[in-house]
Design an enzyme around this catalytic site. Structure first.
Site, PDB file in Angstrom:
ATOM      1  N   GLN A  58       0.860  -1.179   0.000  1.00 43.24           N
ATOM      2  CA  GLN A  58       0.000   0.000   0.000  1.00 43.24           C
ATOM      3  C   GLN A  58       0.895   1.227   0.000  1.00 43.24           C
ATOM      4  OE1 GLN A  58      -2.707  -1.710   3.237  1.00 43.24           O
ATOM      5  NE2 GLN A  58      -4.102  -0.290   2.176  1.00 43.24           N
ATOM      6  N   SER A  59       0.429   2.331  -0.574  1.00 39.13           N
ATOM      7  CA  SER A  59       1.306   3.453  -0.925  1.00 39.13           C
ATOM      8  C   SER A  59       1.783   4.257   0.264  1.00 39.13           C
ATOM      9  CB  SER A  59       0.591   4.385  -1.917  1.00 39.13           C
ATOM     10  OG  SER A  59       0.267   3.670  -3.100  1.00 39.13           O
ATOM     11  N   SER A  60       1.032   4.288   1.343  1.00 43.75           N
ATOM     12  CA  SER A  60       1.414   5.132   2.473  1.00 43.75           C
ATOM     13  C   SER A  60       1.045   4.434   3.770  1.00 43.75           C
ATOM     14  CB  SER A  60       0.727   6.508   2.393  1.00 43.75           C
ATOM     15  OG  SER A  60      -0.678   6.365   2.496  1.00 43.75           O
ATOM     16  N   GLN A  95      -2.631   4.753   4.620  1.00 40.86           N
ATOM     17  CA  GLN A  95      -3.488   3.757   3.989  1.00 40.86           C
ATOM     18  C   GLN A  95      -3.394   2.413   4.708  1.00 40.86           C
ATOM     19  OE1 GLN A  95      -2.527   3.485  -0.151  1.00 40.86           O
ATOM     20  NE2 GLN A  95      -3.110   5.608  -0.604  1.00 40.86           N
ATOM     21  N   GLY A 105       3.548   0.752   2.910  1.00 43.11           N
ATOM     22  CA  GLY A 105       3.813   2.183   3.102  1.00 43.11           C
ATOM     23  C   GLY A 105       4.782   2.775   2.113  1.00 43.11           C
TER      24      GLY A 105
END
Length: 699
Positions: A22-24, A27, A63
């Site tokens: 997941q990107s961050s 999230q 992340g």
């Protein structure tokens, strides 16, 4: 084609890799459903025939953005295992989970096709070796990258729109805050405002970030700094990095600036910042809010910093430093018109300064245009009548500087007093029975009182030092500089940096022209305002002339040679405090005359030797004296020993003898020999302390 038909037995023999990302971190914490959906792909793998122990989950990139694979260790591990043939299938919820960069995605497809590895997403199973499946996967990768671009463009577009209007709220530097309606205003704390204003005034005066930091340290001034939370301000020692950051920040000039630096990702995934030209800034709005300096002053400060950082340029106006060349950066060659540079040479225990014009040598390989000794020029320029006009300005500047520093220290005392009063009120309002809280508040109150006492003591100590540096005697001396400027200018306690600053207020430039034949240098001075003056100074002697023995010493040696040998002359000169050589050697207290040095002077200056002087006076050699007297050499030596014949030394123990008077008969010579023999016996008896009367009777 059915999914199970694509899965072959050799695929099932290898492991199944499940990649989760997941990107961050936000999230990861909030979009928990996406995480569950990605972990549920384990059931898809088990349904296709893989055992549970064959499924390898890679979730170390949680992340991390999928814009590049350079900083994603989990994705790199996945590609490595696929290339080694360890993976039978690679699973991801969608293409964007694996990569949002076409280069990384197609590289993975190429490796999977070569290793015969399948790819699974939420829609189905794909074989990268199959053209149709690879075409579909390529389209999905392109759409994933385009989706990332659209998302960034939306977010970035809204920010840039606010930036162009100057409404985008950025973190403010120390000395600014946002008011209730969101406008940028100066910090309401008077101590912070005055300290920042004093910082820019100090830089304008000294012309160097490092010297500004040294000035704050010398004056014991603490500088405000805002913590990372953006709210609390602490006072600490000023550093060079803080000074440079403030001087390069256009906010202090009241300018709203955005996009001063460009951020790029390198091949290894690290961020690389590059400064943009002011013309390329995304926003630069002058007079957007109040500032501490003007835009013109900000531009001037940048030019000063740029000039300080350049090691070599045609005209370098460096800030004053500790070097002894007082006219550094202001000297112009009188022959070619180029600026002359300062050079230092350590000679005979001291540092000499020289102004050298080496432009022709550096650019065309020609000889140096001029090389002029610096100390006579500096002394002549410092003694000009116009330099006396600086006396009152110096006094006013020193007093104003001390008053400003004391005012800032007083602000620190006031802040410490406010903190102590606040801690006292908190302690008074607490319930005395609640000792847990009361003890903590009492401890804080005592700490604030100690800080207040330290600040007051620091201010008193600084005031004493200021009074010591500018007491009544020094004030009187500064006032008397109009009549006795030379005494103050030649004071060894006055730093060279201060002398250079004095001349900077007065001089525009100085042109030097050397005349070797006349042994002088002409100095053409151009003062501020256009006034000019021409001075003439004598060129210093060469090194050989400086160590040359003085003529009066040579005359004294010539006179002493009549009656003394070289070793005795050396002792006489040393007893009289005369040192060998010229002024350079006289500076050395341990330099003394020796026998060899006196012999060198006699030969170097062609003085008549002591032997020749004695021969001119009629002195005889040992053989001649023996022939004249009709005695042997041993007898002559014994007579000279007891003073019967006078001997004059000319080289240590070697000497000449005085000629006899009228002719001495042989009987008389025999009588002298008997007397000398008797004197020798008496000397032996006295040395042996003989007490026998018979022996004494023989004598």
């Amino acid at each position: 084609m059915n999914e199970k038909l694509k899965v072959q037995s050799h695929h099932l023999e290898r492991s199944a890799y499940l990649y989760i990302r997941q990107s961050s971190l936000r999230q990861v914490m909030e979009n928990v459903e996406s995480t569950k959906r990605q972990y549920d792909l384990r059931g898809r793998a088990i349904g296709l025939g893989w055992r549970d122990d064959q499924i390898i989950v890679i979730d170390s990139d949680q992340g991390e953005s999928g814009a590049s694979a350079s900083w994603r260790e989990g994705f790199q591990h996945l590609v490595s295992d696929v290339g080694m043939g360890c993976a039978g299938i690679v699973m991801g919820l969608e293409v964007s989970r694996l990569a949002r960069n076409n280069a990384d995605w197609h590289r993975l497809l190429e490796i999977c096709a070569l290793a015969d590895t399948l790819i699974l997403d939420e829609d189905g199973v794909y074989d990268p070796a199959n053209f149709n499946d690879r075409l579909l996967l390529g389209l999905k990768g392109t759409m994933s990258e385009a989706e990332l671009h659209v998302i960034k463009a939306r977010l970035r577009g809204g920010i840039l729109n606010k930036v162009r209007r100057g409404e985008y709220r950025c973190p403010l530097p120390t000395g600014f805050i946002y008011d209730e309606i969101g406008d940028v205003v100066l910090d309401p704390d008077a101590q912070i405002r005055e300290m920042i204003s004093h910082f820019f005034e100090t830089f304008s005066r000294v012309g160097s970030a490092t010297q500004t930091v040294k000035t704050f340290t010398r004056e014991r001034l603490l500088f405000p700094s805002r913590l990372r939370n953006g709210k609390q301000v602490v006072f600490q020692q000023l550093t060079t990095s803080t000074a440079m950051r403030m001087l390069h920040n256009p906010r202090y000039a009241g300018v709203y600036a955005y996009g001063q630096r460009l951020c790029r990702r390198t091949v290894d995934g690290k961020k690389q910042l590059r400064k943009r030209d002011p013309k390329e800034w995304l926003a630069c709005i002058p007079d957007a809010h109040p500032g501490y300096i003007s835009w013109e002053q900000f531009q001037h400060n940048l030019k000063v910093l740029e000039a300080n950082g350049q090691g070599y340029q045609a005209v370098r106006a460096s800030p004053p430093r500790e070097g002894a060349a007082l006219l550094q950066g202001r000297v112009i060659c009188g022959r070619c018109g180029s600026h002359m540079s300062a050079r230092y040479a350590a000679r005979r225990g001291q540092v000499d300064t020289w102004y050298v014009c080496h432009r022709a040598y550096a650019s065309r390989g020609e000889p140096h245009c001029q090389s002029i000794a610096g100390w006579p020029v500096d002394e002549a320029v410092g003694m000009t009548p116009a330099a006396v006009e600086l006396a009152l300005e110096i006094r006013k500047e020193i007093e104003a500087r001390h008053d400003e520093a004391d005012k800032l220290r007083l602000r620190a005392v006031e802040r410490a007093q406010i903190d102590a009063d606040l801690a006292q009120r908190r302690f008074m309002l607490v319930d005395p029975n609640n000792r847990l809280v009361a003890d903590t508040l009492e401890r804080e109150w005592n700490e604030k009182l100690r800080v207040l006492a330290d600040v007051r003591e620091e201010r008193e100590r600084a005031q004493c030092e200021d009074r010591g540096t500018l007491d009544d005697a020094i004030r009187d001396r500064l006032i008397a500089m109009t009549a006795d400027f030379k005494t103050v200018w030649c004071d060894r306690t006055l730093p060279n940096r201060e002398r250079k600053r004095l001349l900077a207020y007065l001089l525009e430039d100085v042109t030097l022209l050397k005349f070797p034949a006349e042994g002088e240098t002409r100095i053409h001075i151009c003062f501020k305002g256009g006034k000019t003056e021409t001075l003439t100074t004598q060129n210093p002697k060469s090194s050989g002339q400086q160590v040359k023995t003085r003529p009066e010493v040579v005359e004294l040696v010539d006179k002493l040679l009549d009656d003394h040998i070289c070793a005795e002359i050396a002792d006489i000169l040393n007893d009289r405090g005369i040192r060998p050589g010229g002024s350079a050697c006289r500076a050395k207290a341990d330099a003394k005359f020796t026998n060899l040095r006196v012999i060198y002077l006699v030969k170097q200056y062609g003085l008549r030797s002591r032997y020749d002087r004695l021969r001119e006076r009629g002195m005889l050699t040992k053989a001649e004296a023996c022939a004249k007297r009709g005695i042997t050499e041993s007898t002559l030596v014994r007579w000279a020993k007891y003073g019967i014949v006078k001997r004059h030394a000319y080289n240590g123990y070697i000497g000449l003898y005085e000629p006899p008077g009228p002719h001495v008969p042989a009987k008389q010579c025999s009588r002298w020999n008997q007397l000398a023999h008797r004197a020798e016996i008496i000397r032996q008896l006295n040395s042996s302390k003989c007490t026998d009367p018979k022996e004494r009777a023989v004598v």
